[in-house]
Design a protein around this motif. Structure first.
Motif, mmCIF file in Angstrom:
data_model
loop_
_atom_site.group_PDB
_atom_site.id
_atom_site.type_symbol
_atom_site.label_atom_id
_atom_site.label_comp_id
_atom_site.label_asym_id
_atom_site.label_seq_id
_atom_site.Cartn_x
_atom_site.Cartn_y
_atom_site.Cartn_z
ATOM 1 N N THR A 6 37.613 33.252 97.788
ATOM 2 C CA THR A 6 37.346 34.226 98.835
ATOM 3 C C THR A 6 38.285 33.943 100.004
ATOM 4 O OG1 THR A 6 35.028 34.291 98.200
ATOM 5 C CG2 THR A 6 35.588 35.185 100.354
ATOM 6 N N MET A 7 38.986 34.968 100.459
ATOM 7 C CA MET A 7 39.831 34.868 101.646
ATOM 8 C C MET A 7 39.091 35.501 102.814
ATOM 9 S SD MET A 7 43.726 35.954 100.436
ATOM 10 C CE MET A 7 43.847 37.057 101.787
ATOM 11 N N SER A 8 39.000 34.769 103.943
ATOM 12 C CA SER A 8 38.386 35.300 105.156
ATOM 13 C C SER A 8 39.443 35.343 106.241
ATOM 14 C CB SER A 8 37.231 34.409 105.626
ATOM 15 O OG SER A 8 36.292 34.272 104.608
ATOM 16 N N ILE A 9 39.508 36.453 106.956
ATOM 17 C CA ILE A 9 40.533 36.664 107.972
ATOM 18 C C ILE A 9 39.854 36.755 109.336
ATOM 19 C CG2 ILE A 9 42.365 38.200 108.737
ATOM 20 C CD1 ILE A 9 42.080 39.291 105.661
ATOM 21 N N ASP A 15 45.873 38.133 117.645
ATOM 22 C CA ASP A 15 47.300 37.825 117.701
ATOM 23 C C ASP A 15 47.594 36.617 116.820
ATOM 24 O OD1 ASP A 15 49.968 38.029 118.583
ATOM 25 O OD2 ASP A 15 49.616 36.460 120.084
ATOM 26 N N GLU A 16 46.976 35.497 117.124
ATOM 27 C CA GLU A 16 47.073 34.297 116.292
ATOM 28 C C GLU A 16 45.980 34.426 115.239
ATOM 29 O OE1 GLU A 16 48.538 30.464 115.207
ATOM 30 O OE2 GLU A 16 49.238 31.637 116.906
ATOM 31 N N MET A 17 46.364 34.666 113.997
ATOM 32 C CA MET A 17 45.377 34.926 112.947
ATOM 33 C C MET A 17 45.104 33.670 112.147
ATOM 34 S SD MET A 17 45.937 38.825 111.927
ATOM 35 C CE MET A 17 44.260 38.901 111.514
ATOM 36 N N LYS A 18 43.860 33.571 111.696
ATOM 37 C CA LYS A 18 43.432 32.436 110.895
ATOM 38 C C LYS A 18 42.964 32.966 109.545
ATOM 39 C CE LYS A 18 40.187 28.584 111.072
ATOM 40 N NZ LYS A 18 39.113 27.982 111.861
ATOM 41 N N LEU A 19 43.427 32.337 108.495
ATOM 42 C CA LEU A 19 43.080 32.710 107.131
ATOM 43 C C LEU A 19 42.403 31.508 106.479
ATOM 44 C CD1 LEU A 19 43.363 34.561 104.602
ATOM 45 C CD2 LEU A 19 45.556 33.471 104.214
ATOM 46 N N ARG A 20 41.189 31.692 106.002
ATOM 47 C CA ARG A 20 40.476 30.612 105.308
ATOM 48 C C ARG A 20 40.272 31.034 103.862
ATOM 49 N NH1 ARG A 20 37.377 26.047 106.295
ATOM 50 N NH2 ARG A 20 35.719 25.695 104.782
ATOM 51 N N TRP A 27 38.980 24.233 99.677
ATOM 52 C CA TRP A 27 39.250 25.217 100.716
ATOM 53 C C TRP A 27 40.535 24.839 101.440
ATOM 54 C CZ3 TRP A 27 39.670 23.307 105.612
ATOM 55 C CH2 TRP A 27 39.139 22.035 105.832
ATOM 56 N N CYS A 28 41.108 25.807 102.126
ATOM 57 C CA CYS A 28 42.256 25.547 102.982
ATOM 58 C C CYS A 28 42.303 26.622 104.063
ATOM 59 C CB CYS A 28 43.561 25.506 102.193
ATOM 60 S SG CYS A 28 43.870 26.927 101.132
ATOM 61 N N GLU A 29 42.960 26.277 105.163
ATOM 62 C CA GLU A 29 43.090 27.204 106.282
ATOM 63 C C GLU A 29 44.558 27.345 106.657
ATOM 64 O OE1 GLU A 29 40.585 25.807 109.438
ATOM 65 O OE2 GLU A 29 38.771 26.530 108.447
ATOM 66 N N PHE A 30 44.925 28.561 106.999
ATOM 67 C CA PHE A 30 46.278 28.872 107.423
ATOM 68 C C PHE A 30 46.205 29.562 108.775
ATOM 69 C CE2 PHE A 30 46.379 28.656 102.869
ATOM 70 C CZ PHE A 30 47.612 28.113 102.549
ATOM 71 N N LEU A 82 54.972 33.537 109.744
ATOM 72 C CA LEU A 82 54.505 32.894 108.518
ATOM 73 C C LEU A 82 53.140 32.259 108.723
ATOM 74 C CD1 LEU A 82 57.793 31.096 107.415
ATOM 75 C CD2 LEU A 82 56.833 33.207 106.492
ATOM 76 N N MET A 83 52.323 32.338 107.712
ATOM 77 C CA MET A 83 51.015 31.688 107.724
ATOM 78 C C MET A 83 51.210 30.262 107.213
ATOM 79 S SD MET A 83 48.974 34.016 108.885
ATOM 80 C CE MET A 83 47.324 33.454 108.557
#
Length: 186
Positions: free
Chosen positions: A44-47, A51-56, A67-70, A121-122
């Motif tokens: 599952t990707m959560s956004i 402006d500064e976006m986080k992807l988990r 899990w990982c975070e970008f 880039l993420m």
């Protein structure tokens, strides 16, 4: 009677947007994208963020959960601003091709933002792995807390109606369209 109601809904949705600026469709914060990796891990990707976006990314395989975070600023990429939905779908498509969604992915690169600045880039900022036993315990605790809160939440039918309303109706009429769609869906 149903055809009259449907016609009424279409007219209301069509006229509700007069005088409104068209906004590009974008994935809202907290929206989730589900996918499977090459080795059939369920992910599952959560956004989140503006402006500064986080992807988990959270994944479960048969013997472990990981899990990982970008983080990054994809909004500096023109193609992202034009259609963020395609951007996130391309990331999910890239992650589907690899066996482990968080493994060896320090930077997520996609074709639509190749010429964008480096800040677009993420970049991976954190990652973790846990045995499946711990993941199952956490999942049962989450299910219990969700079921305790369930009395005040919408039914699954209403949630589906709201999704359809968001996709097909003007923003100012989401609640109304959701209500009408809910009636037709039963």
């Amino acid at each position: 009677m149903k055809s009259f109601t449907l016609l009424f809904l279409v007219v209301i949705c069509g006229t509700g947007g007069l005088g409104q600026k068209l906004k590009p469709k974008k994935r809202s914060n907290g929206e989730e994208i589900k996918f499977r990796t090459k080795t059939k891990d369920v992910c599952t990707m959560s956004i989140s963020g503006d402006d500064e976006m986080k992807l988990r990314i959270e994944c479960k395989s048969q013997d472990m959960s990981y899990w990982c975070e970008f983080t990054g600023k994809p909004s500096v990429c023109r193609a992202f601003r034009n259609n963020p939905k395609i951007y996130w779908n391309q990331i999910a498509a890239e992650l589907r091709k690899i066996p482990h969604a968080c493994e060896s992915m320090e930077v997520l690169k996609i074709s639509m933002c190749q010429k964008a600045p480096l800040e677009a880039l993420m970049k991976q900022i954190a990652a973790g792995v846990e045995p499946e036993e711990l993941a199952n315990q956490e999942e049962s605790v989450q299910k219990m807390s969700t079921s305790m809160r369930g009395a005040g939440q919408w039914s699954e039918n209403e949630t589906e109606a709201m999704k359809l309303a968001r996709e097909h109706c003007w923003e100012s009429l989401h609640d109304f369209c959701s209500y009408i769609i809910g009636i037709f869906r039963g």
